[in-house]
Design a protein around this motif. Structure first.
Motif, PDB file in Angstrom:
ATOM      1  N   ARG A  29     -33.709   5.710 -27.520  1.00  0.00           N
ATOM      2  CA  ARG A  29     -35.257   5.031 -27.721  1.00  0.00           C
ATOM      3  C   ARG A  29     -34.610   3.302 -28.943  1.00  0.00           C
ATOM      4  NH1 ARG A  29     -38.229   7.887 -26.225  1.00  0.00           N
ATOM      5  NH2 ARG A  29     -38.168  10.532 -26.278  1.00  0.00           N
ATOM      6  N   TYR A  30     -35.950   3.034 -28.548  1.00  0.00           N
ATOM      7  CA  TYR A  30     -35.260   1.508 -29.038  1.00  0.00           C
ATOM      8  C   TYR A  30     -36.009   1.667 -30.764  1.00  0.00           C
ATOM      9  CZ  TYR A  30     -37.291  -3.201 -30.096  1.00  0.00           C
ATOM     10  OH  TYR A  30     -37.344  -4.628 -30.604  1.00  0.00           O
ATOM     11  N   GLU A  31     -35.204   1.004 -31.630  1.00  0.00           N
ATOM     12  CA  GLU A  31     -35.197   0.640 -32.358  1.00  0.00           C
ATOM     13  C   GLU A  31     -36.026   0.010 -33.511  1.00  0.00           C
ATOM     14  OE1 GLU A  31     -34.035   3.517 -35.265  1.00  0.00           O
ATOM     15  OE2 GLU A  31     -34.674   4.959 -33.341  1.00  0.00           O
ATOM     16  N   HIS A  32     -35.434  -1.252 -33.399  1.00  0.00           N
ATOM     17  CA  HIS A  32     -36.048  -2.773 -33.492  1.00  0.00           C
ATOM     18  C   HIS A  32     -35.437  -3.592 -32.984  1.00  0.00           C
ATOM     19  CE1 HIS A  32     -32.606  -2.734 -36.702  1.00  0.00           C
ATOM     20  NE2 HIS A  32     -32.865  -0.713 -36.932  1.00  0.00           N
ATOM     21  N   PRO A  33     -36.036  -5.013 -32.913  1.00  0.00           N
ATOM     22  CA  PRO A  33     -35.083  -6.361 -33.000  1.00  0.00           C
ATOM     23  C   PRO A  33     -34.330  -6.586 -34.056  1.00  0.00           C
ATOM     24  CG  PRO A  33     -37.383  -6.858 -34.018  1.00  0.00           C
ATOM     25  CD  PRO A  33     -37.349  -4.956 -34.081  1.00  0.00           C
ATOM     26  N   GLU A  83     -31.342 -18.040 -38.889  1.00  0.00           N
ATOM     27  CA  GLU A  83     -32.967 -18.531 -38.919  1.00  0.00           C
ATOM     28  C   GLU A  83     -34.132 -17.809 -38.342  1.00  0.00           C
ATOM     29  OE1 GLU A  83     -29.446 -18.713 -37.019  1.00  0.00           O
ATOM     30  OE2 GLU A  83     -28.942 -20.634 -38.588  1.00  0.00           O
ATOM     31  N   GLY A  84     -34.425 -16.683 -38.510  1.00  0.00           N
ATOM     32  CA  GLY A  84     -35.357 -16.131 -37.873  1.00  0.00           C
ATOM     33  C   GLY A  84     -36.094 -15.439 -37.060  1.00  0.00           C
ATOM     34  N   GLY A  85     -34.772 -16.239 -35.680  1.00  0.00           N
ATOM     35  CA  GLY A  85     -34.798 -15.665 -34.240  1.00  0.00           C
ATOM     36  C   GLY A  85     -33.969 -13.901 -34.250  1.00  0.00           C
ATOM     37  N   ILE A  86     -34.898 -13.397 -33.262  1.00  0.00           N
ATOM     38  CA  ILE A  86     -33.739 -12.450 -33.080  1.00  0.00           C
ATOM     39  C   ILE A  86     -32.652 -12.722 -32.578  1.00  0.00           C
ATOM     40  CG2 ILE A  86     -34.654 -10.305 -31.345  1.00  0.00           C
ATOM     41  CD1 ILE A  86     -37.563 -11.044 -31.655  1.00  0.00           C
ATOM     42  N   GLU A  87     -32.113 -11.886 -32.357  1.00  0.00           N
ATOM     43  CA  GLU A  87     -30.622 -12.037 -31.919  1.00  0.00           C
ATOM     44  C   GLU A  87     -29.950 -10.602 -31.497  1.00  0.00           C
ATOM     45  OE1 GLU A  87     -27.517 -13.615 -35.251  1.00  0.00           O
ATOM     46  OE2 GLU A  87     -27.541 -11.992 -36.122  1.00  0.00           O
ATOM     47  N   GLY A  88     -30.877  -9.622 -31.746  1.00  0.00           N
ATOM     48  CA  GLY A  88     -30.423  -8.471 -31.003  1.00  0.00           C
ATOM     49  C   GLY A  88     -31.361  -7.701 -30.193  1.00  0.00           C
TER      50      GLY A  88
END
Length: 189
Positions: free
Chosen positions: A24-28, A33-38
């Motif tokens: 189940r997808y939990e969260h980014p 720097e505020g980007g999504i890295e995983g």
């Protein structure tokens, strides 16, 4: 949780196979720097983190995935943290393979493109993996197959295979199954 583990190849070297993990997808996971890295998933009670490369489009497939949705992710087991035990399993993200039990690896509907090759495209390791056409479409072929096709800039190309829009909206990416009337053959095992 489903997966395909790493193992040794026939020469005794570590063979980093892609793991396929369902959960189940939990969260980014955000970068400083505020980007999504995983992203984090819960694979039947076991936390699994998938870390993106440095490409700006790695997070794109997760734009429509909601927390709690069932996903299948593919990745390569990351090297252990040198400063102690990892808090959970960590993988280098390769692709979002499924959402809510639906396979999305092929990424789309049958597609067809035609045009003149205007530039080569290169995989992260520098080997050619396809061409960009004057139509704006990117024709993708695995590097081990592309090298034997003899395609040059200026060649007329006609390709078909699974397709999906490019993230910048300029055209489509087509995973070539047929190129200029010939089937793109798999490399022998």
């Amino acid at each position: 949780m489903k997966h395909e583990p790493s193992n040794k190849n026939d020469k005794g070297h570590q063979d980093h196979r892609v793991w396929s993990i369902e959960g189940r997808y939990e969260h980014p996971i955000y970068s400083p720097e505020g980007g999504i890295e995983g992203v984090m998933i819960d694979a039947d009670g076991v936390a699994a983190q998938f870390v993106f490369g440095h490409g700006p489009d790695d997070a794109t497939p997760f734009g429509k995935v909601k927390p709690g949705q069932r996903v299948t992710l593919e990745g390569v087991e990351a090297k252990p943290w040198p400063e102690g035990e990892d808090a959970h399993a960590v993988y280098q993200f390769k692709r979002l393979a499924g959402i809510d039990g639906k396979d999305v690896r092929e990424g789309g509907k049958p597609a067809h493109a035609k045009g003149k090759a205007i530039r080569m495209n290169y995989a992260r390791h520098g080997e050619a993996n396809g061409v960009l056409l004057d139509s704006g479409d990117f024709i993708h072929v695995r590097p081990d197959r592309f090298s034997g096709l003899g395609i040059a800039i200026g060649d007329q190309i006609e390709a078909s295979g699974p397709g999906r829009p490019l993230t910048d909206g300029s055209g489509h990416v087509i995973d070539a199954v047929e190129l200029n009337g010939k089937r793109v053959e798999k490399k022998p095992d």
